[in-house]
Design a protein around this motif. Structure first.
Motif, mmCIF file in Angstrom:
data_model
loop_
_atom_site.group_PDB
_atom_site.id
_atom_site.type_symbol
_atom_site.label_atom_id
_atom_site.label_comp_id
_atom_site.label_asym_id
_atom_site.label_seq_id
_atom_site.Cartn_x
_atom_site.Cartn_y
_atom_site.Cartn_z
ATOM 1 N N LEU A 31 -4.662 7.679 -9.936
ATOM 2 C CA LEU A 31 -3.366 7.207 -9.454
ATOM 3 C C LEU A 31 -3.078 7.764 -8.069
ATOM 4 O O LEU A 31 -2.553 7.066 -7.191
ATOM 5 C CB LEU A 31 -2.261 7.598 -10.429
ATOM 6 C CG LEU A 31 -2.220 6.832 -11.752
ATOM 7 C CD1 LEU A 31 -1.230 7.480 -12.715
ATOM 8 C CD2 LEU A 31 -1.852 5.372 -11.519
ATOM 9 N N GLU A 32 -3.434 9.029 -7.855
ATOM 10 C CA GLU A 32 -3.247 9.653 -6.542
ATOM 11 C C GLU A 32 -4.115 8.968 -5.493
ATOM 12 O O GLU A 32 -3.667 8.708 -4.372
ATOM 13 C CB GLU A 32 -3.595 11.137 -6.626
ATOM 14 C CG GLU A 32 -3.354 11.895 -5.321
ATOM 15 C CD GLU A 32 -3.667 13.376 -5.450
ATOM 16 O OE1 GLU A 32 -3.770 14.049 -4.401
ATOM 17 O OE2 GLU A 32 -3.815 13.864 -6.597
ATOM 18 N N LEU A 33 -5.359 8.656 -5.859
ATOM 19 C CA LEU A 33 -6.259 7.962 -4.941
ATOM 20 C C LEU A 33 -5.712 6.575 -4.594
ATOM 21 O O LEU A 33 -5.696 6.176 -3.423
ATOM 22 C CB LEU A 33 -7.645 7.831 -5.574
ATOM 23 C CG LEU A 33 -8.677 6.984 -4.808
ATOM 24 C CD1 LEU A 33 -8.936 7.574 -3.437
ATOM 25 C CD2 LEU A 33 -9.964 6.860 -5.613
ATOM 26 N N ILE A 88 -2.909 2.713 -0.853
ATOM 27 C CA ILE A 88 -1.755 1.834 -0.666
ATOM 28 C C ILE A 88 -0.912 2.287 0.519
ATOM 29 O O ILE A 88 -0.463 1.474 1.338
ATOM 30 C CB ILE A 88 -0.907 1.791 -1.956
ATOM 31 C CG1 ILE A 88 -1.675 1.066 -3.065
ATOM 32 C CG2 ILE A 88 0.436 1.109 -1.697
ATOM 33 C CD1 ILE A 88 -1.024 1.168 -4.435
ATOM 34 N N THR A 89 -0.718 3.600 0.651
ATOM 35 C CA THR A 89 0.053 4.151 1.771
ATOM 36 C C THR A 89 -0.606 3.818 3.100
ATOM 37 O O THR A 89 0.071 3.500 4.095
ATOM 38 C CB THR A 89 0.208 5.678 1.615
ATOM 39 O OG1 THR A 89 0.898 5.971 0.402
ATOM 40 C CG2 THR A 89 0.983 6.272 2.785
ATOM 41 N N SER A 90 -1.940 3.874 3.152
ATOM 42 C CA SER A 90 -2.660 3.533 4.384
ATOM 43 C C SER A 90 -2.371 2.098 4.800
ATOM 44 O O SER A 90 -2.193 1.804 5.990
ATOM 45 C CB SER A 90 -4.168 3.726 4.182
ATOM 46 O OG SER A 90 -4.476 5.076 3.905
ATOM 47 N N PHE A 91 -2.311 1.203 3.845
ATOM 48 C CA PHE A 91 -2.007 -0.198 4.154
ATOM 49 C C PHE A 91 -0.565 -0.349 4.627
ATOM 50 O O PHE A 91 -0.287 -1.117 5.559
ATOM 51 C CB PHE A 91 -2.250 -1.077 2.925
ATOM 52 C CG PHE A 91 -3.682 -1.515 2.762
ATOM 53 C CD1 PHE A 91 -4.076 -2.795 3.130
ATOM 54 C CD2 PHE A 91 -4.634 -0.644 2.255
ATOM 55 C CE1 PHE A 91 -5.397 -3.197 2.987
ATOM 56 C CE2 PHE A 91 -5.957 -1.031 2.100
ATOM 57 C CZ PHE A 91 -6.345 -2.319 2.476
ATOM 58 N N LEU A 112 -11.141 -0.657 -4.027
ATOM 59 C CA LEU A 112 -9.683 -0.691 -4.080
ATOM 60 C C LEU A 112 -9.113 -1.323 -2.811
ATOM 61 O O LEU A 112 -8.177 -2.136 -2.864
ATOM 62 C CB LEU A 112 -9.123 0.720 -4.272
ATOM 63 C CG LEU A 112 -9.444 1.398 -5.612
ATOM 64 C CD1 LEU A 112 -9.022 2.873 -5.576
ATOM 65 C CD2 LEU A 112 -8.754 0.682 -6.771
ATOM 66 N N ALA A 113 -9.688 -0.938 -1.661
ATOM 67 C CA ALA A 113 -9.223 -1.502 -0.386
ATOM 68 C C ALA A 113 -9.514 -2.996 -0.309
ATOM 69 O O ALA A 113 -8.693 -3.774 0.198
ATOM 70 C CB ALA A 113 -9.893 -0.772 0.776
ATOM 71 N N TYR A 114 -10.665 -3.417 -0.821
ATOM 72 C CA TYR A 114 -11.020 -4.835 -0.794
ATOM 73 C C TYR A 114 -10.010 -5.656 -1.594
ATOM 74 O O TYR A 114 -9.583 -6.738 -1.168
ATOM 75 C CB TYR A 114 -12.424 -5.046 -1.359
ATOM 76 C CG TYR A 114 -12.885 -6.483 -1.322
ATOM 77 C CD1 TYR A 114 -13.581 -6.987 -0.227
ATOM 78 C CD2 TYR A 114 -12.611 -7.349 -2.378
ATOM 79 C CE1 TYR A 114 -13.988 -8.315 -0.179
ATOM 80 C CE2 TYR A 114 -13.016 -8.673 -2.335
ATOM 81 C CZ TYR A 114 -13.706 -9.145 -1.243
ATOM 82 O OH TYR A 114 -14.095 -10.457 -1.208
ATOM 83 N N ILE A 115 -9.620 -5.151 -2.757
ATOM 84 C CA ILE A 115 -8.648 -5.860 -3.590
ATOM 85 C C ILE A 115 -7.313 -5.979 -2.866
ATOM 86 O O ILE A 115 -6.664 -7.032 -2.891
ATOM 87 C CB ILE A 115 -8.480 -5.145 -4.941
ATOM 88 C CG1 ILE A 115 -9.765 -5.296 -5.769
ATOM 89 C CG2 ILE A 115 -7.285 -5.689 -5.708
ATOM 90 C CD1 ILE A 115 -9.796 -4.457 -7.018
ATOM 91 N N LEU A 116 -6.899 -4.915 -2.212
ATOM 92 C CA LEU A 116 -5.636 -4.959 -1.467
ATOM 93 C C LEU A 116 -5.709 -5.963 -0.324
ATOM 94 O O LEU A 116 -4.776 -6.741 -0.106
ATOM 95 C CB LEU A 116 -5.287 -3.571 -0.933
ATOM 96 C CG LEU A 116 -4.898 -2.512 -1.971
ATOM 97 C CD1 LEU A 116 -4.690 -1.159 -1.303
ATOM 98 C CD2 LEU A 116 -3.645 -2.931 -2.731
ATOM 99 N N ALA A 149 0.391 1.752 -8.021
ATOM 100 C CA ALA A 149 -0.931 2.347 -8.189
ATOM 101 C C ALA A 149 -1.563 1.911 -9.510
ATOM 102 O O ALA A 149 -2.763 1.628 -9.583
ATOM 103 C CB ALA A 149 -0.829 3.867 -8.106
ATOM 104 N N THR A 150 -0.751 1.836 -10.551
ATOM 105 C CA THR A 150 -1.256 1.413 -11.863
ATOM 106 C C THR A 150 -1.758 -0.022 -11.814
ATOM 107 O O THR A 150 -2.826 -0.343 -12.351
ATOM 108 C CB THR A 150 -0.158 1.548 -12.926
ATOM 109 O OG1 THR A 150 0.271 2.924 -12.991
ATOM 110 C CG2 THR A 150 -0.664 1.126 -14.296
ATOM 111 N N GLU A 151 -1.002 -0.900 -11.164
ATOM 112 C CA GLU A 151 -1.409 -2.305 -11.039
ATOM 113 C C GLU A 151 -2.723 -2.431 -10.288
ATOM 114 O O GLU A 151 -3.595 -3.234 -10.656
ATOM 115 C CB GLU A 151 -0.318 -3.111 -10.334
ATOM 116 C CG GLU A 151 0.933 -3.316 -11.172
ATOM 117 C CD GLU A 151 2.073 -3.920 -10.378
ATOM 118 O OE1 GLU A 151 3.004 -4.470 -10.990
ATOM 119 O OE2 GLU A 151 2.043 -3.833 -9.116
#
Length: 404
Positions: A28-30, A35-38, A69-73, A155-157
């Protein structure tokens, strides 16, 4: 979904086990960090975002997880746009044409940009700055596109979407999938069958609503030539399946051995207790492009016949049919419409066998002229249905003609 290079799985004998992240504090922290970077990159170029992500990635061994994770975002939650006062190609032509009239220099470059900015300010009736002209010259390059909006998930989503994507990737190389749906609510069956049609999957359905259905789906590696596109279609079905209460599936896979470069058979099983979470809405999916086009054209047709999209299942011995549309006249007449596009011969044989067994005398079959029915061994003259032939698009007037 994730591209092949970001998929992770291990093999235990023939069993394929995709990588899934625990929904714990560590992950969750990762997820929150990415997400914050985006969020911080909104308004900046995609290139700036990539550099930020590369810095975040560092030299840690879990770089593929971060990339996934970044690719999905990027693919599902971001909007990247070309920001330029004029379409970049047109802007380049104007700037280069004016610049060619003078000897290149730093001073004259600024003069050229200022002159183009003044011209565009007058043409567009809004202020255009020289800096906007300069940044707009190559704004159509991927790295120069601007992140204009980011609809941040929790983060969970994000972790749920990652786990689902890893499982979906297993089906890219499926040669067959057998799905058992066990005594569910009829509406869940209808939704599942509509998704089968939406993704144009070659499915053979056996059973009934009281006892459940067995659905056999041909995979991309079972076709004459493997199709990644068809593998993606199977993978897209999985989030829809998660809306069904009770089910289980088994898939046969063709997996390339990393060391020997040879193809081996793999197995994968999944059931309704898998813990995966769907991001698909539980309501009715959109129609296929062919169905949507037909429905749109029907709405503009001047006729008393009403086109209905919600159609009940047609029970047949040991199976079921799901027509695409129902056509209803105020005088009580009604017809069911089934659209048959491009399918392989084995599927056509099963489909027309179902039509014969259904003995539904108010059924209309709209059949693509691209199909080679003779090669499939289908005799159209003994099919108990009215036939409409079409090429690329199904015309409502053709359907109306066979009804009247």
């Amino acid at each position: 979904m994730l591209p092949t290079d970001l998929l992770s799985h291990r093999q235990n004998g023939e069993e394929i086990i995709p990588k899934r992240l625990k929904i714990d504090n560590k992950h969750l922290e990762l997820a929150n960090e990415i997400i914050t970077s985006f969020q911080e990159a909104v308004g900046k170029t995609q290139g700036a975002l990539e550099r930020l992500l590369l810095e975040l990635e560092g030299d840690t061994p879990d770089y593929r997880v971060k990339r996934g994770l970044a690719y999905i975002l990027k693919s599902s939650f971001c909007t990247f746009e070309v920001v330029s006062p004029l379409e970049p190609q047109m802007l380049r032509e104007r700037v280069f044409a004016l610049a060619a009239k003078s000897v290149p220099s730093k001073e004259l470059t600024q003069v050229t940009l200022s002159k183009i900015a003044d011209e565009l300010s007058q043409e567009l009736e809004r202020e255009v700055l020289p800096e906007q002209v300069s940044s707009g010259l190559y704004a159509d390059l991927t790295e120069n596109k601007i992140l204009t909006a980011f609809d941040a998930p929790t983060a969970t989503e994000l972790l749920h979407r990652y786990n689902l994507s890893q499982v979906q990737g297993v089906f890219y190389k499926a040669s067959q999938l057998v799905l058992n749906a066990h005594r569910n609510v009829p509406g869940e069956y209808k939704l599942l069958f509509r998704y089968l049609k939406l993704f144009q999957l070659m499915a053979y359905i056996e059973g009934d609503a009281d006892h459940g259905f067995t659905i056999t789906i041909d995979g991309p590696t079972s076709l004459f030539s493997p199709s990644t596109r068809y593998g993606l279609a199977i993978a897209k079905l999985i989030p829809a399946l998660l809306h069904v209460t009770k089910w289980s599936l088994s898939a046969t896979l063709q997996v390339r051995d990393f060391y020997t470069e040879t193809w081996k058979t793999g197995r994968f099983t999944l059931n309704s207790d898998c813990g995966l979470v769907s991001h698909y809405p539980p309501g009715k999916p959109y129609d296929s492009m062919l169905e949507a086009s037909f429905a749109d054209k029907w709405d503009s047709l001047k006729t008393e016949w009403v086109l209905e999209r919600e159609v009940d299942l047609i029970p047949i011995p040991g199976s079921v049919m799901i027509p695409d549309f129902r056509l209803v006249h105020p005088d009580g007449r009604s017809f069911l419409l089934e659209i048959i596009g491009y399918w392989r011969p084995e599927y056509l044989q099963k489909k027309f066998a179902q039509v014969r067994r259904a003995q539904c005398h108010n059924l209309i079959l709209a059949i693509s002229e691209r199909l080679n029915l003779d090669k499939a061994g289908v005799k159209i003259n003994d099919v108990p249905a009215r036939i409409v032939w079409f090429k690329d698009k199904l015309l409502p007037k053709s359907v109306l003609a066979v009804m009247e």
